[in-house]
Design a protein around this motif. Sequence first.
Motif, mmCIF file in Angstrom:
data_model
loop_
_atom_site.group_PDB
_atom_site.id
_atom_site.type_symbol
_atom_site.label_atom_id
_atom_site.label_comp_id
_atom_site.label_asym_id
_atom_site.label_seq_id
_atom_site.Cartn_x
_atom_site.Cartn_y
_atom_site.Cartn_z
ATOM 1 N N LEU A 80 0.446 -0.672 0.185
ATOM 2 C CA LEU A 80 -0.331 -0.131 0.078
ATOM 3 C C LEU A 80 0.826 1.220 -0.071
ATOM 4 C CD1 LEU A 80 -2.787 -0.801 2.720
ATOM 5 C CD2 LEU A 80 -3.247 -0.403 -0.378
ATOM 6 N N ASN A 81 -0.054 1.967 -0.780
ATOM 7 C CA ASN A 81 1.428 3.861 -0.869
ATOM 8 C C ASN A 81 1.016 4.543 -0.103
ATOM 9 O OD1 ASN A 81 2.457 5.902 -1.608
ATOM 10 N ND2 ASN A 81 2.934 4.508 -3.646
ATOM 11 N N LYS A 82 1.036 4.742 0.742
ATOM 12 C CA LYS A 82 0.725 5.921 1.943
ATOM 13 C C LYS A 82 0.555 7.452 1.549
ATOM 14 C CE LYS A 82 1.953 5.349 6.148
ATOM 15 N NZ LYS A 82 3.083 4.670 6.668
ATOM 16 N N ILE A 83 0.800 7.309 0.155
ATOM 17 C CA ILE A 83 0.376 9.008 -0.630
ATOM 18 C C ILE A 83 -1.228 8.762 -0.795
ATOM 19 C CG2 ILE A 83 1.039 9.962 -2.583
ATOM 20 C CD1 ILE A 83 2.888 10.537 -0.953
ATOM 21 N N PHE A 84 -1.625 7.447 -1.119
ATOM 22 C CA PHE A 84 -2.906 7.485 -1.181
ATOM 23 C C PHE A 84 -4.132 6.562 -0.301
ATOM 24 C CE2 PHE A 84 -0.572 5.244 -5.570
ATOM 25 C CZ PHE A 84 -1.282 6.939 -6.358
ATOM 26 N N ASP A 85 -3.515 6.836 0.891
ATOM 27 C CA ASP A 85 -4.324 6.731 2.091
ATOM 28 C C ASP A 85 -5.222 7.383 2.192
ATOM 29 O OD1 ASP A 85 -3.121 5.144 2.857
ATOM 30 O OD2 ASP A 85 -1.803 5.685 4.540
ATOM 31 N N ASN A 86 -5.102 9.399 1.546
ATOM 32 C CA ASN A 86 -5.984 9.803 0.986
ATOM 33 C C ASN A 86 -6.785 10.057 0.479
ATOM 34 O OD1 ASN A 86 -6.746 12.764 0.182
ATOM 35 N ND2 ASN A 86 -6.375 13.123 2.215
ATOM 36 N N HIS A 125 -0.659 -0.234 -6.062
ATOM 37 C CA HIS A 125 -1.633 0.609 -5.084
ATOM 38 C C HIS A 125 -3.076 -0.277 -4.793
ATOM 39 C CE1 HIS A 125 -3.176 2.401 -1.538
ATOM 40 N NE2 HIS A 125 -4.437 2.743 -1.564
ATOM 41 N N ILE A 126 -3.738 -0.452 -6.022
ATOM 42 C CA ILE A 126 -4.524 -1.085 -6.321
ATOM 43 C C ILE A 126 -4.141 -2.808 -5.850
ATOM 44 C CG2 ILE A 126 -6.441 -1.943 -7.965
ATOM 45 C CD1 ILE A 126 -6.760 0.348 -9.068
ATOM 46 N N ALA A 127 -3.187 -3.312 -6.685
ATOM 47 C CA ALA A 127 -3.046 -4.964 -6.929
ATOM 48 C C ALA A 127 -3.500 -5.038 -4.680
ATOM 49 C CB ALA A 127 -1.592 -5.023 -7.379
ATOM 50 N N ALA A 128 -2.359 -4.286 -4.328
ATOM 51 C CA ALA A 128 -1.979 -4.537 -2.660
ATOM 52 C C ALA A 128 -3.492 -4.731 -1.858
ATOM 53 C CB ALA A 128 -1.002 -3.267 -2.318
ATOM 54 N N LEU A 129 -4.971 -3.329 -2.700
ATOM 55 C CA LEU A 129 -5.355 -3.449 -2.182
ATOM 56 C C LEU A 129 -6.212 -4.492 -2.134
ATOM 57 C CD1 LEU A 129 -7.243 0.171 -2.699
ATOM 58 C CD2 LEU A 129 -6.626 -1.135 -0.619
ATOM 59 N N GLU A 130 -6.376 -5.453 -3.302
ATOM 60 C CA GLU A 130 -6.978 -6.653 -4.141
ATOM 61 C C GLU A 130 -5.892 -7.736 -2.989
ATOM 62 O OE1 GLU A 130 -6.614 -6.630 -8.680
ATOM 63 O OE2 GLU A 130 -8.932 -5.655 -8.265
#
Lengths: 101, 214
Positions: free
Chosen positions: A10-16, A89-94
Amino acid sequence: MAANNPIAGLNKIFDNRIRLGVMSILMVNDAISFNDLKQMLEVTDGNLATHLQTLEEENFLKVHKGFVGRKTNTTYSVTRAGEKAFNEHIAALEKIIKGIK
Amino acid sequence: MDSENQHLDALQDIRKMMQRSSRFISLSGLSGIAAGFWALIGAYIAYTWIEDYYGTYSGIGYTNQNFNALKNKLFLLAIAVLGITILSAYYFTWRRAGRDKMPLWNHSSRMLVVNMMIPLVTGGVFILSMLQFNEWRFVAPACLVFYGLALINASKYTLDEIRYLGLCEVLLGLVSTQFIHAGLYFWAIGFGLLHIIYGFAMWWNYERNPKTES
């Protein structure tokens, strides 16, 4: 799979949510103006500008400054690095969601 | 689990943003039904005028005053049908956009209009040039073909189903080139019947029950 922790992807930048929204919109559109982004994300000027700056500093965004008549018209598009980071990031979310199931 | 929901929310957010920003989805099926209705009324009026003309046909043809009067009347009728169709489409779409809480004029609707206008304006100018030289036989096929191409081109920026409506219009237009004297019937089927069927199907699928809309 068990060896690496999926949360690490997960990318911290995309937490928001706003930054994530900006990236989602730019992934499917060639170039989007500041005003269109504002309208789609339903955020204030200042708020959006701050998040765009963060993304720009990460080199995830390309900024094009132009003019429509006398008004400035700034458009944004995604960079290669931004695309890569977003996809990871999406791959990690999945992966996380699949793991829980 | 809290984090599970949080990640699912994030994925849903991404999907929503991608869809909202690249496609205009507030197009109402009712505007299709209205367009079909106006087209059928227009075709009927045109039919009675043409019947009247041939009822008193003098055999002189294109230079006849009656012919020019008919041509002008039909042209004004076409403009009126187009105008009222655009107005009703605008109204129903505005209403639905309001219900979906989506802005009517945004990035995606702009893309939709621009990409639809390219083949449509081309076709309009082309048909006017044909009329200029009294080439009326291919007006109905040309209307159908260019309109179909406009829909196919626009479908990238709205609901996928528009693409199939466009393909049907093109096909009908091409078939009608072989039945030149039935042009008005083909026009009525393409702009009237197909719009009503399509509009009804869309309304049934997406608008009948507002709760199923996401």
